[in-house]
Design a protein around this motif. Structure first.
Motif, PDB file in Angstrom:
ATOM      1  N   HIS A 118       0.820  -1.202   0.000  1.00  0.00           N
ATOM      2  CA  HIS A 118       0.000   0.000   0.000  1.00  0.00           C
ATOM      3  C   HIS A 118       0.859   1.258   0.000  1.00  0.00           C
ATOM      4  O   HIS A 118       0.524   2.246  -0.660  1.00  0.00           O
ATOM      5  N   ALA A 154       2.462   1.569  -3.530  1.00  0.00           N
ATOM      6  CA  ALA A 154       1.495   2.080  -4.503  1.00  0.00           C
ATOM      7  C   ALA A 154       1.273   3.576  -4.324  1.00  0.00           C
ATOM      8  O   ALA A 154       1.179   4.322  -5.306  1.00  0.00           O
ATOM      9  N   GLN A 169      -1.818  -1.399 -10.811  1.00  0.00           N
ATOM     10  CA  GLN A 169      -3.240  -1.154 -10.606  1.00  0.00           C
ATOM     11  C   GLN A 169      -3.659   0.041 -11.451  1.00  0.00           C
ATOM     12  O   GLN A 169      -2.871   0.960 -11.666  1.00  0.00           O
ATOM     13  N   VAL A 178      -5.667   3.456 -12.145  1.00  0.00           N
ATOM     14  CA  VAL A 178      -6.232   4.590 -11.415  1.00  0.00           C
ATOM     15  C   VAL A 178      -7.078   5.404 -12.382  1.00  0.00           C
ATOM     16  O   VAL A 178      -6.560   5.948 -13.361  1.00  0.00           O
ATOM     17  N   ALA A 199      -5.811   8.123  -4.468  1.00  0.00           N
ATOM     18  CA  ALA A 199      -5.536   6.967  -3.615  1.00  0.00           C
ATOM     19  C   ALA A 199      -6.743   6.613  -2.759  1.00  0.00           C
ATOM     20  O   ALA A 199      -7.070   5.440  -2.567  1.00  0.00           O
ATOM     21  N   HIS A 214      -9.610   5.205  -5.301  1.00  0.00           N
ATOM     22  CA  HIS A 214      -9.395   4.109  -6.234  1.00  0.00           C
ATOM     23  C   HIS A 214      -8.503   2.986  -5.708  1.00  0.00           C
ATOM     24  O   HIS A 214      -8.238   2.039  -6.434  1.00  0.00           O
ATOM     25  N   PHE A 215      -8.005   3.106  -4.497  1.00  0.00           N
ATOM     26  CA  PHE A 215      -7.222   2.027  -3.902  1.00  0.00           C
ATOM     27  C   PHE A 215      -7.946   1.547  -2.650  1.00  0.00           C
ATOM     28  O   PHE A 215      -8.429   2.356  -1.854  1.00  0.00           O
ATOM     29  N   THR A 266      -2.635   3.744   1.422  1.00  0.00           N
ATOM     30  CA  THR A 266      -2.028   4.138   0.151  1.00  0.00           C
ATOM     31  C   THR A 266      -1.922   5.659   0.038  1.00  0.00           C
ATOM     32  O   THR A 266      -1.038   6.189  -0.635  1.00  0.00           O
TER      33      THR A 266
END
Length: 240
Positions: A50, A53, A106, A108, A196, A199-200, A205
Motif C-alpha cells: 500500500h 502504490a 493497478q 487509477v 488513492a 481508487h485504492f 495508500t
C-alpha cells in the motif's frame, strides 16, 4: 494563482510560449524521473504494497500549483512555471493512470473533464485574470500585491495541513533551470491523496501522498529561499 498573475503581463505569458524546449524538457522529466524514482525507492526500501502504490502514485501525478508560488519566491520564470503546470496537469488525464498501472500494477481512473475544469479554474483563469489586471489596472495591483504573498503562503499551508490531517492516524501508525527543477520536483500531492482514497482499497495508500505534500512545500520553500538570495544568471548569449 491570482497573485501570481498579478506579477505578470499578457506579454510575459505570450513570451513563455516561445520556449518550447523548456516546456518539453519539463514534461519529459516530470513523467520519467518522478515515476521511476518512486518505483525504485519503493523497491529499494521494500515498502509494503500500500505504501509502495502510494509513493508510485504521487510520483505519477502532475506538477502541483504550489510550484508556481515557489517559483515566484525563487525568482524563476513564473509564466513558464504556469504553462508547465497546465501542460503536465492536462497530460495527467492519460499519463497518471497509464504510468501508475504500469509501475504499481493497478489502474487509477481520472475524471478527464473534471481535471480539465479544475485546471482552468485553479490555474489558467486566475493567472490570466491577474495578468489582465496587472496590464490594465496597475494602480489596483500595486495596492493589493503586498497582501498576496502571505495569503498564498497561508493557503498552501492550509491545503497541506488538510491533506495531512485526513491521514493523521495512519501516519502515526506508520530561472528556467530553477523553474524546471521546481516543477519536476513538486508534485500535485493532493491529487494523489484523492486518487488513492477513491481508487485504492487500502487507505494507507494515501499516506505517502499526504506526507509528500508537506515535504514538497518545506523543501521547496527552503530551496526557493536559498535561490532568492541571488538573481538567476542571465543566458550566455545575453552575457556575450
Amino acid at each position: 494563482m491570482l497573485g501570481m498573475g498579478m506579477t505578470l503581463t499578457l506579454d510575459d505569458l505570450r513570451g513563455a510560449f516561445s520556449m518550447p524546449k523548456e516546456i518539453i524538457s519539463g514534461f519529459v522529466l516530470q513523467y520519467s524521473v518522478m515515476p521511476i524514482s518512486g518505483f525504485l525507492v519503493s523497491k529499494l526500501l521494500n515498502l509494503p504494497s500500500h505504501f509502495a502504490a502510494g509513493l508510485i502514485l504521487v510520483g505519477c501525478c502532475p506538477g502541483g500549483t504550489a510550484s508556481n508560488i515557489v517559483t515566484y519566491i525563487a525568482r524563476g520564470n513564473v509564466a513558464l512555471s504556469v504553462l508547465m503546470t497546465a501542460a503536465s496537469t492536462l497530460s495527467a488525464v492519460v499519463m497518471t493512470p497509464f504510468l501508475t498501472a504500469k509501475l504499481a500494477g493497478q489502474y487509477v481512473a481520472v475524471d478527464a473533464a473534471g481535471l480539465l475544469m479544475s485546471t482552468l479554474q485553479v490555474v489558467l483563469l486566475p493567472v490570466l485574470a491577474g495578468a489582465f489586471l496587472n496590464q490594465y489596472f496597475p494602480s489596483l495591483v500595486k495596492f493589493v500585491s503586498p497582501l498576496m504573498p502571505p495569503i498564498a503562503v497561508g493557503t498552501v499551508a492550509l491545503l497541506c495541513g488538510n491533506a495531512i490531517a485526513q491521514s493523521a492516524s495512519a501516519i502515526l501508525m506508520s530561472a528556467s533551470s530553477r523553474t524546471i527543477s521546481i516543477e519536476v520536483g513538486m508534485q500535485n500531492s493532493v491529487l494523489g491523496v484523492v486518487l488513492a482514497t477513491q481508487h485504492f482499497g487500502n487507505p494507507l495508500t494515501a499516506v505517502p501522498c499526504a506526507v509528500s505534500s508537506v515535504c514538497h512545500s518545506v523543501f521547496g520553500s527552503v530551496l526557493a529561499g536559498f535561490w532568492r538570495r541571488s538573481a538567476p544568471s542571465p543566458p550566455k548569449q545575453m552575457q556575450d
